[in-house]
Scaffold this active site. Structure first.
Site, PDB file in Angstrom:
ATOM      1  N   ASN A   1       0.850  -1.188   0.000  1.00 31.44           N
ATOM      2  CA  ASN A   1       0.000   0.000   0.000  1.00 31.44           C
ATOM      3  C   ASN A   1       0.891   1.245   0.000  1.00 31.44           C
ATOM      4  OD1 ASN A   1      -1.644   2.222   0.829  1.00 31.44           O
ATOM      5  ND2 ASN A   1      -3.149   0.792   1.664  1.00 31.44           N
TER       6      ASN A   1
ATOM      7  N   ASP B   1      -0.230   4.461  -0.156  1.00 32.85           N
ATOM      8  CA  ASP B   1      -1.010   5.660   0.172  1.00 32.85           C
ATOM      9  C   ASP B   1      -0.178   6.761   0.813  1.00 32.85           C
ATOM     10  OD1 ASP B   1      -3.332   4.640  -0.819  1.00 32.85           O
ATOM     11  OD2 ASP B   1      -4.279   4.269   1.107  1.00 32.85           O
ATOM     12  N   HIS B   2       0.699   6.384   1.741  1.00 29.85           N
ATOM     13  CA  HIS B   2       1.378   7.421   2.521  1.00 29.85           C
ATOM     14  C   HIS B   2       2.491   8.121   1.755  1.00 29.85           C
ATOM     15  CE1 HIS B   2      -1.108   6.933   5.928  1.00 29.85           C
ATOM     16  NE2 HIS B   2      -0.779   5.670   6.121  1.00 29.85           N
TER      17      HIS B   2
ATOM     18  N   ARG C   1       2.806  19.068   1.347  1.00 30.05           N
ATOM     19  CA  ARG C   1       3.360  20.302   0.791  1.00 30.05           C
ATOM     20  C   ARG C   1       2.606  20.797  -0.432  1.00 30.05           C
ATOM     21  NH1 ARG C   1       7.876  23.600   0.678  1.00 30.05           N
ATOM     22  NH2 ARG C   1       8.773  22.464   2.436  1.00 30.05           N
TER      23      ARG C   1
ATOM     24  N   HIS D   1      -5.568   3.963  -2.087  1.00 30.63           N
ATOM     25  CA  HIS D   1      -6.909   4.347  -1.635  1.00 30.63           C
ATOM     26  C   HIS D   1      -7.217   5.739  -2.170  1.00 30.63           C
ATOM     27  CE1 HIS D   1      -9.821   4.788   2.069  1.00 30.63           C
ATOM     28  NE2 HIS D   1     -10.396   5.106   0.924  1.00 30.63           N
TER      29      HIS D   1
ATOM     30  N   ARG E   1      -9.729   8.434  -1.904  1.00 24.83           N
ATOM     31  CA  ARG E   1     -10.843   8.834  -1.050  1.00 24.83           C
ATOM     32  C   ARG E   1     -11.763   9.808  -1.789  1.00 24.83           C
ATOM     33  NH1 ARG E   1     -10.448   8.211   4.579  1.00 24.83           N
ATOM     34  NH2 ARG E   1      -8.683   6.914   5.195  1.00 24.83           N
TER      35      ARG E   1
ATOM     36  N   ARG F   1      -8.033  13.581  -0.434  1.00 27.35           N
ATOM     37  CA  ARG F   1      -7.066  14.230   0.460  1.00 27.35           C
ATOM     38  C   ARG F   1      -5.648  13.718   0.242  1.00 27.35           C
ATOM     39  NH1 ARG F   1      -8.962  11.746   6.228  1.00 27.35           N
ATOM     40  NH2 ARG F   1     -10.979  12.022   5.226  1.00 27.35           N
ATOM     41  N   HIS F   2      -5.503  12.487  -0.252  1.00 26.37           N
ATOM     42  CA  HIS F   2      -4.176  11.895  -0.451  1.00 26.37           C
ATOM     43  C   HIS F   2      -3.999  11.531  -1.927  1.00 26.37           C
ATOM     44  CE1 HIS F   2      -4.729  10.606   4.015  1.00 26.37           C
ATOM     45  NE2 HIS F   2      -4.177  11.788   3.943  1.00 26.37           N
TER      46      HIS F   2
ATOM     47  N   GLU G   1      -8.583   0.616  -3.049  1.00 22.02           N
ATOM     48  CA  GLU G   1      -9.438   0.763  -1.878  1.00 22.02           C
ATOM     49  C   GLU G   1     -10.341   1.963  -2.095  1.00 22.02           C
ATOM     50  OE1 GLU G   1      -6.614  -1.034   1.686  1.00 22.02           O
ATOM     51  OE2 GLU G   1      -6.928   1.130   1.543  1.00 22.02           O
TER      52      GLU G   1
ATOM     53  N   THR H   1      -7.659   4.454   7.331  1.00 23.93           N
ATOM     54  CA  THR H   1      -8.866   3.687   7.600  1.00 23.93           C
ATOM     55  C   THR H   1      -8.778   2.975   8.943  1.00 23.93           C
ATOM     56  OG1 THR H   1      -9.193   3.335   5.234  1.00 23.93           O
ATOM     57  CG2 THR H   1     -10.375   1.874   6.727  1.00 23.93           C
TER      58      THR H   1
ATOM     59  N   GLU I   1     -10.921  -9.010   3.374  1.00 22.07           N
ATOM     60  CA  GLU I   1      -9.661  -8.627   4.000  1.00 22.07           C
ATOM     61  C   GLU I   1      -9.951  -8.382   5.470  1.00 22.07           C
ATOM     62  OE1 GLU I   1      -6.240  -5.143   3.934  1.00 22.07           O
ATOM     63  OE2 GLU I   1      -7.233  -5.682   2.047  1.00 22.07           O
TER      64      GLU I   1
ATOM     65  N   HIS J   1      -3.601  -4.094   7.944  1.00 24.67           N
ATOM     66  CA  HIS J   1      -3.663  -2.950   8.857  1.00 24.67           C
ATOM     67  C   HIS J   1      -2.772  -3.188  10.070  1.00 24.67           C
ATOM     68  CE1 HIS J   1      -5.464   0.978   9.731  1.00 24.67           C
ATOM     69  NE2 HIS J   1      -5.229   0.668  10.990  1.00 24.67           N
TER      70      HIS J   1
ATOM     71  N   HIS K   1       1.929   1.231   5.896  1.00 25.01           N
ATOM     72  CA  HIS K   1       2.579   2.243   6.729  1.00 25.01           C
ATOM     73  C   HIS K   1       3.978   1.838   7.165  1.00 25.01           C
ATOM     74  CE1 HIS K   1       3.472   4.584  10.371  1.00 25.01           C
ATOM     75  NE2 HIS K   1       2.799   5.539   9.764  1.00 25.01           N
TER      76      HIS K   1
END
Length: 246
Positions: free
Chosen positions: A6, A8-9, A17, A49, A51, A55-56, A76, A107, A157, A196, A219
């Site tokens: 994943n 996402d981060h 930024r 993911h 959303r 936001r990401h 996702e 999430t 999942e 997760h 993560h």
């Protein structure tokens, strides 16, 4: 055991930024570069993911990964008509339906499939017709596993957040819940994934959960990548997974 990475981060860091500068030529880090690094490290699939509030991850991120990275893409998404429309245009290999709360950073908790069965049944049918295999991101509860099977989802999942955030007797209890849910899912003909909060430090304990076929991890890999690079972080996790008896 397959490893879904994943990323996402990576987008979270970029948006910290550049959220107010869509299309900035110097926006970094690159989501597609992260997906390529994960591929080089041995990832079996890429998860991201998108959303509803963007936001990401942005639409263009998902489209670029789908177009440029020769790995299965797992999208996702929230269970909404707008996101269904996006998924049908993107045509990812997999879709994992997750709950979304505007105040959360990532999430937290599983989707209430039992409470939204008819709505989700329609979404699963539409996504399946569009060529995606669909998974329900659920807490390890009998009611939710049975509901996922009843609405026609081929995969679940299992949410491992409570497992990863506890220790001692609580951890053992959560591991037992996961094992029971996984066995039930398998008995009902569902493919079983987990994700997760999974880290190198708790990975071995998940071998007590039967019938897992894929772990989705994000993560900890991005955190480790700060020090080692993402390719090395993914390779390290792949090697750790391969060293265990599943």
């Amino acid at each position: 055991m397959l490893l879904g990475v994943n990323i996402d981060h990576v987008a979270t860091l970029r948006q910290a930024r550049y959220a107010g500068m869509p299309g900035a030529h110097n926006a970094e880090p690159s989501v597609t570069a992260a997906a390529r690094a994960a591929l080089e490290g041995g990832a079996d699939s890429i998860t991201l993911h998108v959303r509803e509030d963007r936001r990401h991850m942005q639409d263009a991120d998902a489209q670029a990964v789908r177009r440029e990275i020769p790995l299965p893409l797992n999208l996702e998404m929230g269970a909404t008509p707008a996101m269904l429309d996006f998924a049908l245009r993107l045509r990812p290999d997999y879709v994992c339906l997750v709950p979304e709360r505007r105040q959360e950073v990532t999430t937290e908790g599983g989707l209430d499939v039992a409470g939204r069965a008819e709505e989700l049944r329609t979404l699963v049918a539409a996504l399946t017709a569009g060529g995606s295999r669909v998974s329900m991101f659920i807490d390890p509860e009998e009611e939710q596993v049975r509901a996922a099977a009843a609405i026609g989802a081929p995969m679940v999942e299992l949410h491992t957040g409570r497992f990863s955030n506890t220790l001692g007797d609580e951890r053992r209890a959560e591991t037992a819940r996961l094992a029971t849910a996984a066995q039930l899912a398998h008995n009902l003909g569902l493919e079983v994934h987990a994700g997760h909060g999974i880290q190198l430090s708790n990975l071995a304990e998940l071998t007590a959960v039967p019938h897992l076929t894929e772990l989705n991890i994000g993560h900890t890999l991005i955190a480790r990548a700060v020090f080692t690079g993402l390719t090395a972080a993914v390779r390290e996790m792949k090697e750790a997974i391969a060293s265990l008896s599943w």
